[in-house]
Design a protein around this motif. Structure first.
Motif, PDB file in Angstrom:
ATOM      1  N   ALA B 118     179.396 -18.654  73.806  1.00 19.52           N
ATOM      2  CA  ALA B 118     178.650 -18.496  75.062  1.00 19.52           C
ATOM      3  C   ALA B 118     179.360 -17.517  75.988  1.00 19.52           C
ATOM      4  O   ALA B 118     178.710 -16.806  76.755  1.00 19.52           O
ATOM      5  N   SER B 119     180.697 -17.448  75.912  1.00 21.15           N
ATOM      6  CA  SER B 119     181.424 -16.546  76.808  1.00 21.15           C
ATOM      7  C   SER B 119     181.176 -15.082  76.446  1.00 21.15           C
ATOM      8  O   SER B 119     181.672 -14.181  77.123  1.00 21.15           O
ATOM      9  N   LEU B 120     180.418 -14.832  75.388  1.00 26.36           N
ATOM     10  CA  LEU B 120     180.054 -13.452  75.039  1.00 26.36           C
ATOM     11  C   LEU B 120     178.804 -12.982  75.795  1.00 26.36           C
ATOM     12  O   LEU B 120     178.368 -11.846  75.626  1.00 26.36           O
ATOM     13  N   LEU B 121     178.222 -13.872  76.615  1.00 23.07           N
ATOM     14  CA  LEU B 121     176.982 -13.496  77.318  1.00 23.07           C
ATOM     15  C   LEU B 121     177.119 -12.225  78.163  1.00 23.07           C
ATOM     16  O   LEU B 121     176.189 -11.400  78.175  1.00 23.07           O
ATOM     17  N   PRO B 122     178.264 -12.004  78.865  1.00 22.09           N
ATOM     18  CA  PRO B 122     178.382 -10.730  79.593  1.00 22.09           C
ATOM     19  C   PRO B 122     178.293  -9.525  78.658  1.00 22.09           C
ATOM     20  O   PRO B 122     177.744  -8.485  79.035  1.00 22.09           O
ATOM     21  N   LEU B 123     178.819  -9.675  77.434  1.00 24.38           N
ATOM     22  CA  LEU B 123     178.749  -8.565  76.480  1.00 24.38           C
ATOM     23  C   LEU B 123     177.325  -8.363  75.962  1.00 24.38           C
ATOM     24  O   LEU B 123     176.941  -7.256  75.586  1.00 24.38           O
ATOM     25  N   CYS B 124     176.543  -9.453  75.948  1.00 23.30           N
ATOM     26  CA  CYS B 124     175.135  -9.325  75.543  1.00 23.30           C
ATOM     27  C   CYS B 124     174.390  -8.412  76.515  1.00 23.30           C
ATOM     28  O   CYS B 124     173.399  -7.775  76.135  1.00 23.30           O
ATOM     29  N   ALA B 125     174.856  -8.366  77.763  1.00 27.97           N
ATOM     30  CA  ALA B 125     174.238  -7.461  78.727  1.00 27.97           C
ATOM     31  C   ALA B 125     174.371  -6.013  78.246  1.00 27.97           C
ATOM     32  O   ALA B 125     173.491  -5.188  78.486  1.00 27.97           O
ATOM     33  N   LEU B 126     175.484  -5.712  77.555  1.00 31.57           N
ATOM     34  CA  LEU B 126     175.649  -4.366  77.004  1.00 31.57           C
ATOM     35  C   LEU B 126     174.618  -4.102  75.905  1.00 31.57           C
ATOM     36  O   LEU B 126     174.104  -2.994  75.769  1.00 31.57           O
ATOM     37  N   LEU B 127     174.331  -5.163  75.115  1.00 38.91           N
ATOM     38  CA  LEU B 127     173.324  -5.006  74.063  1.00 38.91           C
ATOM     39  C   LEU B 127     171.942  -4.738  74.663  1.00 38.91           C
ATOM     40  O   LEU B 127     171.043  -4.227  73.994  1.00 38.91           O
ATOM     41  N   PHE B 128     171.774  -5.128  75.936  1.00 38.01           N
ATOM     42  CA  PHE B 128     170.482  -4.940  76.595  1.00 38.01           C
ATOM     43  C   PHE B 128     170.274  -3.485  77.005  1.00 38.01           C
ATOM     44  O   PHE B 128     169.145  -3.049  77.221  1.00 38.01           O
ATOM     45  N   VAL B 129     171.389  -2.731  77.085  1.00 39.68           N
ATOM     46  CA  VAL B 129     171.312  -1.355  77.597  1.00 39.68           C
ATOM     47  C   VAL B 129     170.265  -0.492  76.862  1.00 39.68           C
ATOM     48  O   VAL B 129     169.457   0.172  77.519  1.00 39.68           O
ATOM     49  N   PRO B 130     170.227  -0.485  75.515  1.00 42.94           N
ATOM     50  CA  PRO B 130     169.198   0.337  74.854  1.00 42.94           C
ATOM     51  C   PRO B 130     167.775  -0.012  75.281  1.00 42.94           C
ATOM     52  O   PRO B 130     166.938   0.886  75.459  1.00 42.94           O
ATOM     53  N   VAL B 131     167.488  -1.302  75.478  1.00 44.51           N
ATOM     54  CA  VAL B 131     166.150  -1.715  75.917  1.00 44.51           C
ATOM     55  C   VAL B 131     165.890  -1.179  77.322  1.00 44.51           C
ATOM     56  O   VAL B 131     164.801  -0.699  77.641  1.00 44.51           O
ATOM     57  N   LEU B 132     166.935  -1.248  78.141  1.00 45.70           N
ATOM     58  CA  LEU B 132     166.834  -0.755  79.514  1.00 45.70           C
ATOM     59  C   LEU B 132     166.593   0.754  79.525  1.00 45.70           C
ATOM     60  O   LEU B 132     165.733   1.261  80.263  1.00 45.70           O
ATOM     61  N   VAL B 133     167.352   1.456  78.687  1.00 41.46           N
ATOM     62  CA  VAL B 133     167.198   2.915  78.597  1.00 41.46           C
ATOM     63  C   VAL B 133     165.778   3.261  78.164  1.00 41.46           C
ATOM     64  O   VAL B 133     165.132   4.158  78.716  1.00 41.46           O
ATOM     65  N   ASN B 134     165.283   2.491  77.170  1.00 44.25           N
ATOM     66  CA  ASN B 134     163.908   2.706  76.696  1.00 44.25           C
ATOM     67  C   ASN B 134     162.905   2.509  77.828  1.00 44.25           C
ATOM     68  O   ASN B 134     161.945   3.265  77.967  1.00 44.25           O
ATOM     69  N   ALA B 135     163.151   1.501  78.667  1.00 45.64           N
ATOM     70  CA  ALA B 135     162.222   1.224  79.765  1.00 45.64           C
ATOM     71  C   ALA B 135     162.297   2.311  80.828  1.00 45.64           C
ATOM     72  O   ALA B 135     161.290   2.643  81.459  1.00 45.64           O
ATOM     73  N   LEU B 136     163.494   2.892  81.036  1.00 49.91           N
ATOM     74  CA  LEU B 136     163.674   3.835  82.130  1.00 49.91           C
ATOM     75  C   LEU B 136     163.301   5.258  81.743  1.00 49.91           C
ATOM     76  O   LEU B 136     162.580   5.939  82.480  1.00 49.91           O
ATOM     77  N   ILE B 137     163.832   5.725  80.586  1.00 54.60           N
ATOM     78  CA  ILE B 137     163.622   7.140  80.272  1.00 54.60           C
ATOM     79  C   ILE B 137     162.854   7.375  78.975  1.00 54.60           C
ATOM     80  O   ILE B 137     162.707   8.519  78.546  1.00 54.60           O
ATOM     81  N   GLY B 138     162.375   6.301  78.340  1.00 54.12           N
ATOM     82  CA  GLY B 138     161.608   6.487  77.119  1.00 54.12           C
ATOM     83  C   GLY B 138     160.298   7.205  77.412  1.00 54.12           C
ATOM     84  O   GLY B 138     159.720   7.041  78.489  1.00 54.12           O
ATOM     85  N   SER B 139     159.840   8.014  76.451  1.00 51.44           N
ATOM     86  CA  SER B 139     158.549   8.664  76.650  1.00 51.44           C
ATOM     87  C   SER B 139     157.456   7.615  76.519  1.00 51.44           C
ATOM     88  O   SER B 139     157.687   6.531  76.003  1.00 51.44           O
ATOM     89  N   ASP B 140     156.264   7.950  76.993  1.00 53.69           N
ATOM     90  CA  ASP B 140     155.176   6.967  77.010  1.00 53.69           C
ATOM     91  C   ASP B 140     154.898   6.396  75.624  1.00 53.69           C
ATOM     92  O   ASP B 140     154.529   5.236  75.482  1.00 53.69           O
ATOM     93  N   SER B 141     155.067   7.222  74.590  1.00 50.56           N
ATOM     94  CA  SER B 141     154.732   6.740  73.243  1.00 50.56           C
ATOM     95  C   SER B 141     155.836   5.869  72.653  1.00 50.56           C
ATOM     96  O   SER B 141     155.604   5.131  71.708  1.00 50.56           O
ATOM     97  N   THR B 142     157.043   5.944  73.189  1.00 51.70           N
ATOM     98  CA  THR B 142     158.121   5.116  72.626  1.00 51.70           C
ATOM     99  C   THR B 142     158.417   3.889  73.475  1.00 51.70           C
ATOM    100  O   THR B 142     159.219   3.048  73.084  1.00 51.70           O
ATOM    101  N   LYS B 143     157.798   3.777  74.641  1.00 53.41           N
ATOM    102  CA  LYS B 143     158.100   2.624  75.494  1.00 53.41           C
ATOM    103  C   LYS B 143     157.678   1.329  74.803  1.00 53.41           C
ATOM    104  O   LYS B 143     156.544   1.193  74.330  1.00 53.41           O
ATOM    105  N   LEU B 144     158.615   0.384  74.764  1.00 53.56           N
ATOM    106  CA  LEU B 144     158.357  -0.882  74.078  1.00 53.56           C
ATOM    107  C   LEU B 144     157.346  -1.725  74.841  1.00 53.56           C
ATOM    108  O   LEU B 144     156.425  -2.275  74.254  1.00 53.56           O
TER     109      LEU B 144
END
Lengths: 190, 434
Positions: B118-144
């Motif tokens: 459970a103490s790895l949860l802060p590191l899971c936030a790093l795993l969230f970064v690609p999803v965040l990047v996709n939401a912020l700068i992904g093109s319309d066709s690649t947005k999840l």
């Protein structure tokens, strides 16, 4: 069943049939260690009595693991199957009817009833099976006539070896119980 | 009256005695060689897993950019893998707070594993970064998340009504809040437990227990809303009030399975002998059985209500998953996630044999990943099941390998059990008696 020896019936001088020999213990620890020795002495028809469950006693007594889970599992699955059959009978054979435009052969509405009847059978089998395996309800028990035995519901612990045991012998069994630390050893009449 | 109080006094006196004895007996089992891992070998294993995971992720990125339309599938598969990791860590957080609340004595032996993961949860936030990047700068066709594409939602009445909740800024803030709350709870519990190893302060257990009370409320609400935001939001027309519980059931199940796997691995390496015993595996096996049934119960309830009411915006979720090859995945999930593990876990022998239980745990972990895949992946309508399958496998395996490698590393970097937990002697003497 395993009694190959012809069963001997012991009688007291007054002519009453002997049920067994009981011995009293003061603490659960004494009872536990005595039970281990009785088990190792090879007795089969005997039981321990205590005011509360003593953890690990089934190991000390050498009792086999209960067959109740297996029985409950089989009965539970049978119940679920019967639940399914019941619904098949009602909605297909007896009263075929379209309800809410749902397909006739839909499994979805059948699931809760199948599950519930399975649970019902499982619960009843677990409870009634437990009663049956423990031979309950028991309206009479020879030990109940013993004044000293009544303290088992309070602060005493008792081991009773029954006369139907193949190894039972009035003198030898009494001596054995004495050697494992039993006090107030008494003969119990039927 | 006097008799009652006298008996009571006698009782508590006797209890004091029986506590002292096992405590002495217990200490002799807690030799440093038994409760600390040989860091060398397990570190190598964990480094290897993380290395392979990283390579897999690099390949996934290359594959994602290689073909037209592959990017969205890559991020979808990665999203399922990311939620797998978060689910395991989050489940570990939830399960330890539940055990604290119940003051469960037996759990002192396996709890450190849950605390570590459970103490790895802060590191899971790093795993969230690609999803965040996709939401912020992904093109319309690649947005999840389709609701993040303005041209897609233009004029959508349902979206207009949900716009207060479904806007990117608020979505990012919420995600940050979830990770913040989880990290706060998990790190506090982990730090207190580690501190107790040194100081032996019993009040740290009381503190952990007190925090678990409101912590569980925070956990329940935040994990439910996280599942709404990260999973249910994939199809913003659809909604299910049970979805939070569904995510919770799968997460806690996968967390218990991970704990069983790690502990079985440690006991296989000759660690924790007479500390984590078949009795503890038996109990964790019972929890695996319970959560397998619970997951199936919730999954069926969710399906059943939607099937019965038959409202188009609700049935869309299952309609999509009952068409084409997704149908086979649905059936596979029912069998593999419920029927088979349920029947196998009914047997006492399986639960009491660490190797067998670890095998079932590994199977259930895979099924949990398949479950998340089944929720996320059909949303990518431009690619059918089996198309570019390697990307789907890599998307889930990449983050999962990195995360499990980190988990092993975290677990072996500390004593394997809470050394001075006041309930430890109770845990060491634990027996099931059935």
């Amino acid at each position: 069943m395993a009694n190959k020896k012809k069963q001997t019936v012991y009688r007291t001088t007054a002519g009453e049939t002997v049920y067994g020999v009981m011995a009293e213990f003061a603490t659960p620890a004494d009872l536990y260690h005595a039970a281990e020795k009785v088990r190792d002495a090879g007795y089969k028809a005997w039981d321990v009595y205590s005011p509360f469950p003593v953890h690990g006693m089934e190991e000390a007594m050498g009792l086999p693991h209960t067959k109740l889970p297996l029985l409950t599992g089989i009965v539970g699955l049978t119940g679920a199957g019967l639940g399914l059959l019941l619904q098949y009978f009602v909605t297909h054979l007896a009263y075929p009817m379209v309800v809410q435009g749902k397909p006739m052969f839909a499994w979805e509405p059948w699931t809760p009833v199948t599950f519930e009847i399975g649970v019902l059978f499982t619960a009843f089998c677990a409870l009634l099976g437990m009663f049956a395996f423990n031979r309950l309800p028991m309206w009479y028990h020879p030990l109940m006539k013993k004044e000293r035995f009544l303290r088992v519901s309070d602060d005493r612990f008792v081991i009773c070896i029954e006369s139907k045991d193949a190894k039972f012998d009035p003198q030898a069994t009494r001596a054995m119980l004495e050697s494992v630390g039993g006090k107030h050893i008494e003969l119990v009449e039927e | 009256m006097s008799e009652i109080s006298a008996t009571h006094h006698h009782g508590s006196h006797a209890e004091g005695h029986s506590h002292a004895e096992p405590q002495i007996a217990a200490r002799s089992r807690l030799l440093p060689s038994a409760v600390t891992a040989d860091r060398g070998t397990l570190r190598t294993v964990s480094m290897g897993m993380m290395f392979v995971g990283a390579i897999v992720l690099v390949v996934l990125v290359i594959l994602g950019f290689s073909a037209e339309g592959a990017g969205r599938q890559a991020i979808a598969a990665y999203h399922a893998g990311f939620l797998f990791c978060v689910g395991v860590a989050l489940g570990c957080l939830g399960i330890q707070m539940i055990l604290h609340q119940f003051n469960a004595g037996w759990s002192a032996a396996p709890r450190r594993t849950a605390e570590g993961i459970a103490s790895l949860l802060p590191l899971c936030a790093l795993l969230f970064v690609p999803v965040l990047v996709n939401a912020l700068i992904g093109s319309d066709s690649t947005k999840l998340f389709k609701w993040m594409v303005p041209s897609y939602v233009a004029g959508d009445v349902l979206f207009e009504h949900k716009q207060g909740w479904l806007n990117v800024n608020f979505w990012i803030v919420r995600s940050a809040v979830y990770f913040g709350l989880w990290s706060m709870l998990a790190l506090k519990l982990y730090q207190w437990s580690r501190k107790q190893d040194l100081s032996g302060d019993r009040w740290l257990t009381a503190k952990a227990r007190r925090m678990s009370s409101y912590g569980l409320l925070i956990f329940a609400l935040s994990s439910a809303f996280a599942s709404f935001d990260w999973l249910m939001g994939l199809d913003f027309h659809w909604f299910s009030t049970m979805f939070g519980v569904y995510f919770f059931a799968g997460s806690v199940l996968s967390a218990i399975c991970t704990i069983v796997l790690v502990l079985a691995m440690l006991s296989n390496a000759g660690k924790l002998k007479s500390v984590v015993t078949p009795e503890h595996f038996h109990d964790m096996g019972k929890m695996m059985l319970a959560f397998t049934v619970f997951w199936a119960y919730i999954a069926f309830c969710q399906y059943f209500l939607i099937w019965y009411s038959n409202i188009p915006e609700e049935t869309a979720f299952y309609n999509l998953r009952q068409q084409g090859d997704w149908r086979y995945l649905s059936i596979f999930l029912v069998l593999g996630h419920f029927v088979v593990p349920f029947l196998v876990l009914l047997f006492r022998g399986v639960k009491r044999t660490p190797r067998l239980l670890a095998f079932v745990a590994a199977w259930l972990l895979i099924m949990h990943a398949v479950d998340l895949f089944y929720i996320v992946r059909p949303v990518i309508k431009e690619s059918k099941l089996g198309e570019r399958l390697i990307m789907d496998v890599f998307g889930i395996a990449g983050p999962a390998l990195v995360f499990l490698g980190l988990a092993i590393r975290r677990v072996v970097s500390a004593p394997l059990i809470p050394l001075k937990d006041p309930r430890l002697h109770e845990a060491l003497e634990h027996k099931n008696y059935v």
